[in-house]
Design a protein around this motif. Structure first.
Motif, mmCIF file in Angstrom:
data_model
loop_
_atom_site.group_PDB
_atom_site.id
_atom_site.type_symbol
_atom_site.label_atom_id
_atom_site.label_comp_id
_atom_site.label_asym_id
_atom_site.label_seq_id
_atom_site.Cartn_x
_atom_site.Cartn_y
_atom_site.Cartn_z
ATOM 1 N N SER A 49 -6.792 -2.491 -8.248
ATOM 2 C CA SER A 49 -5.688 -2.260 -7.324
ATOM 3 C C SER A 49 -5.263 -0.796 -7.330
ATOM 4 C CB SER A 49 -4.496 -3.153 -7.706
ATOM 5 O OG SER A 49 -3.347 -2.818 -6.960
ATOM 6 N N THR A 65 1.505 -7.763 -10.786
ATOM 7 C CA THR A 65 1.356 -6.352 -10.439
ATOM 8 C C THR A 65 2.370 -5.945 -9.384
ATOM 9 O OG1 THR A 65 -0.998 -6.252 -10.999
ATOM 10 C CG2 THR A 65 -0.208 -4.675 -9.375
ATOM 11 N N HIS A 101 -5.342 1.940 -4.170
ATOM 12 C CA HIS A 101 -4.101 2.509 -3.651
ATOM 13 C C HIS A 101 -4.055 4.032 -3.771
ATOM 14 C CE1 HIS A 101 -1.779 -0.933 -2.374
ATOM 15 N NE2 HIS A 101 -2.123 -1.589 -3.473
ATOM 16 N N SER A 132 -2.223 -10.399 -9.626
ATOM 17 C CA SER A 132 -1.777 -9.688 -8.409
ATOM 18 C C SER A 132 -0.264 -9.814 -8.227
ATOM 19 C CB SER A 132 -2.489 -10.252 -7.179
ATOM 20 O OG SER A 132 -3.865 -9.988 -7.227
ATOM 21 N N PRO A 143 -5.513 -5.334 -11.850
ATOM 22 C CA PRO A 143 -4.618 -4.187 -11.622
ATOM 23 C C PRO A 143 -5.357 -2.847 -11.611
ATOM 24 C CG PRO A 143 -3.725 -5.648 -13.303
ATOM 25 C CD PRO A 143 -5.135 -6.075 -13.073
ATOM 26 N N ASP A 195 -3.784 -6.406 -2.236
ATOM 27 C CA ASP A 195 -3.490 -7.050 -3.525
ATOM 28 C C ASP A 195 -3.495 -8.569 -3.409
ATOM 29 O OD1 ASP A 195 -3.189 -4.761 -5.195
ATOM 30 O OD2 ASP A 195 -1.265 -4.370 -4.256
ATOM 31 N N GLN A 252 1.057 -2.132 -12.396
ATOM 32 C CA GLN A 252 -0.300 -2.266 -12.913
ATOM 33 C C GLN A 252 -0.353 -1.949 -14.406
ATOM 34 O OE1 GLN A 252 0.417 -0.723 -10.029
ATOM 35 N NE2 GLN A 252 -1.081 -1.251 -8.445
#
Length: 427
Positions: A128, A75, A132, A72, A125, A356, A80
Motif C-alpha cells: 500500500s 491500515t 501511494h 487494509s 501495508p 487499499d 501502515q
C-alpha cells in the motif's frame, strides 16, 4: 496559496519506503516460498500423508490472504507503520511457538494461522505504501520492492537447508522467527504520507480537494465493500482464485519432485536459488516494460500468465537435474513477470482511491485458491504416487485464470471508451 504537494511525490522519501518494502517482501514472501524445505521433514516426523502435511503451508497461504481485508482496514484506520510492526510480532511469535513441536495441529495454528496473519499484516501495508508514494514510476517501484522476495529467496534456500541439517527443522523455525522480528524495524521506517498545506488553506475548499489525492485520512478511512459491484473486479477475483490455486504449487512440490528423480543433497536448494534469480530478472524486466507502456498492464498479464501455465505443463517431462533447472528457471522468470504487474493492475480496475480496499478484497478471495490448491495437489500425488500431477494441476489453473484477465481487459477498455465519449459530449 496552494498545497505544496498534490498526489504521490514519486520519489524522495519514497525510495526509503521502497527499500523498507524490499526487506518486508524478503522476510515474508521468501520465507513462505522456502517452506518446501520443511515439507519432507515434517511429513516423516509425524508419519502422515502428503495431503495432510500440505495443510500446514495451505493454512499459511490462506491466512495470508484472509487477513488482507483486516490489514487494509487497520491500515486505513491507523497507519501502515503500526500494522507492519504488529505483523512482525505475529510472525516471530508464530515461528517461536511452532518450534515447540507439540503436534501437527499445533503447526496448523502456529506456522499456519499466526505466521500467515503476520505475513499478511506486513505485506499488505508495505505494498500500500509503495503504491501511494508513486504514480508515474509505480510499476518499477513496485517491481523493485517485490524483488526483495527473490533476493532473499536466493540466500534463504541454501540457508534453510543448512539450518535444518545443523539445528533440525524445529531449531531452524526458531532462528527464522528471530530474523522475521526485523519486520518491526521495517515498519518503523514507513513514514505516513500526509498532505502538506499552508495554514491559510486548512479549512479551504481548494485545499480539501487537493488533499483528496494524497493518502486517505481518517475521515476517508472506510473499507469499500461496494467495489464488489464492479464486474471487472469480480472477474479479476476469479483470475486470482485460479491463479493462486496454481502458482504456489511449484515451490511446494519442486524439492520433493527433484528428490523423486534421484537429485539429492543441496542440488534441489540450488534449483530454488536459480529460480529466485530468474524471478528477480522477471520482476525487474516486466516492471520496466510496464513502465514503458508498450502494452496495457492487463494485456501483459494475460501473456505471461498463459506462458507460465504452459511451462508448468511441460516441466514434468524433466528427467534429470539440468532439465529441471531449465524449466524451473523459466517458471521463475514468468512468475516474476506475473507478480510484478498483477497487484498494480488493481489500480487500473478500481483507481488509486479504491486500491487499499480493492487489494484487501482481491487477497481474501484469492485465499480460496491458495487454501484449496496445495491439498488438492497433495491428494493427486497420493492417488497417483507421482509428483508430476501437482504440476499438471498448476498449469491448468494458470491457463484458465488467463481467460478471466482477457475479459477484465475488455470491460476496462469499454468503460474507458464510454467515459471518454461522455467527456467529449460534455465539452
Amino acid at each position: 496559496m496552494k498545497s505544496r504537494r498534490v498526489g504521490p511525490p514519486d520519489g524522495g522519501y519514497g525510495w526509503v519506503v521502497v527499500a523498507s518494502a524490499f526487506v518486508v517482501m524478503g522476510l515474508t514472501g521468501a520465507v513462505l516460498k522456502n517452506f518446501g524445505h520443511f515439507f519432507l521433514d515434517i511429513q516423516s516426523h509425524f508419519g502422515v500423508m502428503t495431503s495432510t502435511t500440505s495443510w500446514v503451508s495451505s493454512t499459511t497461504i490462506a491466512m495470508f490472504h484472509i487477513g488482507a481485508p483486516a490489514a487494509s482496514a487497520l491500515t486505513l484506520q491507523f497507519s501502515q507503520r503500526a500494522v507492519i510492526i504488529a505483523g512482525g510480532f505475529l510472525c516471530t511469535l508464530g515461528m517461536f511457538l511452532a518450534s515447540l513441536d507439540l503436534s501437527l495441529p499445533w503447526l496448523y495454528l502456529t506456522m499456519g494461522v499466526l505466521e500467515g496473519t503476520g505475513i499478511s499484516f506486513s505485506w499488505i501495508p508495505a505494498i500500500s505504501m509503495v503504491n501511494h508514494y508513486f504514480s508515474r514510476w509505480r510499476p518499477i517501484a513496485y517491481a523493485i520492492a517485490s524483488s526483495g522476495e527473490c533476493v532473499f529467496a536466493i540466500v534463504f534456500s541454501p540457508l534453510f537447508k543448512w539450518l535444518i541439517e545443523m539445528y533440525s527443522w524445529r531449531g531452524a523455525l526458531l532462528i527464522i522467527g528471530g530474523l522475521q522480528f526485523n519486520l518491526c524495524v521495517c515498519g518503523a521506517l514507513m513514514r505516513p504520507l500526509e498532505a502538506t498545506r499552508s495554514a491559510s488553506q486548512t479549512n479551504g475548499k481548494e485545499g480539501a480537494e487537493e488533499d483528496a489525492v494524497a493518502l486517505p485520512t481518517k475521515k476517508k478511512a472506510v473499507f469499500q465493500c461496494c467495489l464488489l459491484k464492479k464486474p471487472e473486479l469480480l472477474l479479476y477475483i476469479l483470475f486470482a482464485i485460479f491463479a493462486a490455486a496454481g502458482f504456489f504449487l511449484p515451490t511446494l512440490f519442486l524439492v520433493p519432485f527433484a528428490n523423486s528423480l534421484g537429485i539429492d543433497q543441496y542440488w534441489p536448494a540450488f534449483i530454488l536459488s536459480a529460480m529466485a534469480v530468474a524471478d528477480l530478472a522477471g520482476r525487474l524486466s516486466c516492471g520496466w516494460l510496464a513502465n514503458m507502456r508498450f502494452l496495457r498492464n492487463l494485456q501483459l498479464l494475460t501473456t505471461v500468465t498463459t506462458l507460465l501455465g504452459v511451462v508448468l505443463l511441460l516441466l514434468p517431462i524433466s528427467h534429470n537435474y539440468w532439465s529441471v533447472l531449465v524449466f524451473a528457471s523459466l517458471y521463475g522468470f514468468l512468475f516474476g513477470c506475473m507478480v510484478a504487474i498483477h497487484v498494480t493492475s488493481i489500480v487500473d480496475i478500481v483507481s488509486l482511491e479504491g486500491f487499499d480496499s480493492g487489494l484487501g478484497l482481491f487477497m481474501v478471495f484469492r485465499s480460496i485458491g491458495g487454501f484449496i490448491g496445495p491439498p488438492a495437489a497433495g491428494w493427486l500425488v497420493d492417488q497417483t504416487h507421482d509428483y508430476r500431477a501437482a504440476f499438471y494441476l498448476s498449469g491448468f489453473c494458470l491457463i484458465t485464470s488467463a481467460v478471466f484477465v482477457v475479459l477484465v481487459d475488455r470491460l476496462v477498455q469499454r468503460r474507458k471508451s464510454a467515459e471518454a465519449s461522455g467527456h467529449q459530449a460534455i465539452n
